[in-house]
Design a protein around this motif. Sequence first.
Motif, PDB file in Angstrom:
ATOM      1  N   ILE A  49       0.695  -1.278   0.188  1.00  0.00           N
ATOM      2  CA  ILE A  49      -0.001  -0.109  -0.180  1.00  0.00           C
ATOM      3  C   ILE A  49       0.750   1.080   0.097  1.00  0.00           C
ATOM      4  N   PHE A  50       0.677   2.128  -0.934  1.00  0.00           N
ATOM      5  CA  PHE A  50       1.147   3.525  -0.875  1.00  0.00           C
ATOM      6  C   PHE A  50       0.289   4.320  -0.373  1.00  0.00           C
ATOM      7  N   LEU A  51       0.825   5.148   0.688  1.00  0.00           N
ATOM      8  CA  LEU A  51      -0.271   6.060   1.275  1.00  0.00           C
ATOM      9  C   LEU A  51       0.317   7.600   0.718  1.00  0.00           C
ATOM     10  N   SER A  52      -0.653   8.423   0.600  1.00  0.00           N
ATOM     11  CA  SER A  52      -0.259   9.497   0.139  1.00  0.00           C
ATOM     12  C   SER A  52      -1.138  10.859   0.685  1.00  0.00           C
ATOM     13  N   ASP A  53      -0.679  11.975   0.697  1.00  0.00           N
ATOM     14  CA  ASP A  53      -1.298  12.998   1.277  1.00  0.00           C
ATOM     15  C   ASP A  53      -1.435  14.219   0.034  1.00  0.00           C
ATOM     16  N   ALA A  54      -2.073  15.329   0.467  1.00  0.00           N
ATOM     17  CA  ALA A  54      -2.471  16.335  -0.637  1.00  0.00           C
ATOM     18  C   ALA A  54      -1.137  17.070  -1.318  1.00  0.00           C
ATOM     19  N   THR A  55      -0.117  16.796  -0.623  1.00  0.00           N
ATOM     20  CA  THR A  55       1.167  17.506  -1.068  1.00  0.00           C
ATOM     21  C   THR A  55       1.814  16.491  -2.129  1.00  0.00           C
ATOM     22  N   LYS A  56       1.311  15.335  -2.258  1.00  0.00           N
ATOM     23  CA  LYS A  56       1.773  14.130  -3.296  1.00  0.00           C
ATOM     24  C   LYS A  56       3.125  13.843  -2.531  1.00  0.00           C
ATOM     25  N   ALA A  57       3.172  13.488  -1.288  1.00  0.00           N
ATOM     26  CA  ALA A  57       4.161  12.856  -0.394  1.00  0.00           C
ATOM     27  C   ALA A  57       3.577  11.658  -0.325  1.00  0.00           C
ATOM     28  N   GLU A  58       4.551  10.496  -0.398  1.00  0.00           N
ATOM     29  CA  GLU A  58       4.124   9.254  -0.379  1.00  0.00           C
ATOM     30  C   GLU A  58       4.945   8.341   0.771  1.00  0.00           C
ATOM     31  N   PHE A  59       4.183   7.356   1.259  1.00  0.00           N
ATOM     32  CA  PHE A  59       5.050   6.526   2.357  1.00  0.00           C
ATOM     33  C   PHE A  59       4.553   5.171   1.781  1.00  0.00           C
ATOM     34  N   PRO A  60       5.374   4.273   1.347  1.00  0.00           N
ATOM     35  CA  PRO A  60       5.289   2.942   0.942  1.00  0.00           C
ATOM     36  C   PRO A  60       5.098   1.909   2.158  1.00  0.00           C
ATOM     37  N   VAL A  61       4.172   1.067   2.132  1.00  0.00           N
ATOM     38  CA  VAL A  61       4.137   0.041   2.937  1.00  0.00           C
ATOM     39  C   VAL A  61       4.429  -1.161   2.109  1.00  0.00           C
ATOM     40  N   VAL A  62       5.436  -1.625   1.846  1.00  0.00           N
ATOM     41  CA  VAL A  62       5.828  -2.897   1.109  1.00  0.00           C
ATOM     42  C   VAL A  62       5.565  -4.174   1.775  1.00  0.00           C
ATOM     43  N   ASN A  63       5.243  -4.961   1.192  1.00  0.00           N
ATOM     44  CA  ASN A  63       4.552  -6.273   1.801  1.00  0.00           C
ATOM     45  C   ASN A  63       3.786  -5.963   3.249  1.00  0.00           C
ATOM     46  N   LEU A  64       2.660  -5.753   3.175  1.00  0.00           N
ATOM     47  CA  LEU A  64       2.037  -5.415   4.373  1.00  0.00           C
ATOM     48  C   LEU A  64       1.788  -6.329   5.406  1.00  0.00           C
ATOM     49  N   GLN A  65       1.931  -7.558   5.070  1.00  0.00           N
ATOM     50  CA  GLN A  65       1.955  -8.684   6.065  1.00  0.00           C
ATOM     51  C   GLN A  65       2.866  -8.757   6.947  1.00  0.00           C
ATOM     52  N   ASN A  66       4.239  -7.999   6.660  1.00  0.00           N
ATOM     53  CA  ASN A  66       5.428  -7.958   7.192  1.00  0.00           C
ATOM     54  C   ASN A  66       5.243  -6.978   8.579  1.00  0.00           C
ATOM     55  N   TRP A  67       4.199  -6.360   8.374  1.00  0.00           N
ATOM     56  CA  TRP A  67       3.619  -5.163   9.611  1.00  0.00           C
ATOM     57  C   TRP A  67       2.716  -5.783  10.386  1.00  0.00           C
ATOM     58  N   GLY A  68       2.309  -7.000  10.182  1.00  0.00           N
ATOM     59  CA  GLY A  68       1.116  -7.672  11.086  1.00  0.00           C
ATOM     60  C   GLY A  68       1.399  -7.813  12.502  1.00  0.00           C
ATOM     61  N   LEU A  69       0.274  -7.406  13.252  1.00  0.00           N
ATOM     62  CA  LEU A  69       0.297  -7.623  14.601  1.00  0.00           C
ATOM     63  C   LEU A  69      -0.710  -8.686  15.252  1.00  0.00           C
ATOM     64  N   MET A  70      -0.842  -9.602  14.124  1.00  0.00           N
ATOM     65  CA  MET A  70      -1.961 -10.711  14.683  1.00  0.00           C
ATOM     66  C   MET A  70      -1.168 -11.935  14.922  1.00  0.00           C
ATOM     67  N   GLY A  71       0.302 -12.025  14.861  1.00  0.00           N
ATOM     68  CA  GLY A  71       1.015 -13.061  15.373  1.00  0.00           C
ATOM     69  C   GLY A  71       1.328 -13.828  14.082  1.00  0.00           C
ATOM     70  N   SER A  72       2.369 -14.751  14.309  1.00  0.00           N
ATOM     71  CA  SER A  72       3.144 -15.462  13.187  1.00  0.00           C
ATOM     72  C   SER A  72       2.376 -16.587  12.513  1.00  0.00           C
ATOM     73  N   ALA A  73       1.356 -17.400  13.608  1.00  0.00           N
ATOM     74  CA  ALA A  73       0.421 -18.264  13.055  1.00  0.00           C
ATOM     75  C   ALA A  73      -0.790 -17.509  12.092  1.00  0.00           C
ATOM     76  N   HIS A  74      -1.132 -16.506  12.404  1.00  0.00           N
ATOM     77  CA  HIS A  74      -2.298 -15.771  11.945  1.00  0.00           C
ATOM     78  C   HIS A  74      -2.460 -15.923  10.599  1.00  0.00           C
ATOM     79  N   HIS A  75      -3.259 -16.273   9.650  1.00  0.00           N
ATOM     80  CA  HIS A  75      -3.527 -16.138   8.196  1.00  0.00           C
ATOM     81  C   HIS A  75      -4.158 -14.934   7.806  1.00  0.00           C
ATOM     82  N   TYR A  76      -3.538 -14.249   7.175  1.00  0.00           N
ATOM     83  CA  TYR A  76      -4.095 -12.671   6.950  1.00  0.00           C
ATOM     84  C   TYR A  76      -4.752 -12.682   5.652  1.00  0.00           C
TER      85      TYR A  76
END
Length: 165
Positions: A49-76
């Motif tokens: 997911i690429f997050l953006s604001d009105a200034t066109k600044a962007e923040f990439p969230v590459v492979n979102l599952q690596n950011w997961g808080l649901m635990g390693s055994a969770h199926h996202y």
Amino acid sequence: MAIKHLSFNLLILYSFIIHTNANASDCIYNIYVQTGNIPYAATSSNITIFLSDATKAEFPVVNLQNWGLMGSAHHYFRPGEVDLFSRKGPCLRAPICGITIVLDGFDSWYCDDIEITIVGFGKSCSQKHFVVKKWLDVNAGTAVIVQDECFIDNVPGSISFRSGY
């Protein structure tokens, strides 16, 4: 409802823990993703997911599952499930108002909703709910969804020029 309340409390605690190790210019990005509750909505592909604001600044969230808080055994990204992701990163310049969702893999996925909250020390909290309700399908050539709800008047101190009347 109790699980959502517990998840929210854990999210706040996690945000404070991360913040103690963050720079003053860092923000905490908390992302809720709801997969549609329909047949074949799930995916095991990578989602970026690429997050953006009105200034066109962007923040990439590459492979979102690596950011997961649901635990390693969770199926996202399973049908009808809401998954929680969080991490720190550089703050955007303005409130979030756009996302680009990319499915990188071999199958399809039905994204229902995405909600993003951004917090940072000495900064205003930014929260945005995106109603997506669309299929991403690599085989059909629709593996990217862009939702731009940004207007120039979302930027403090800017002048808005809109036409179309």
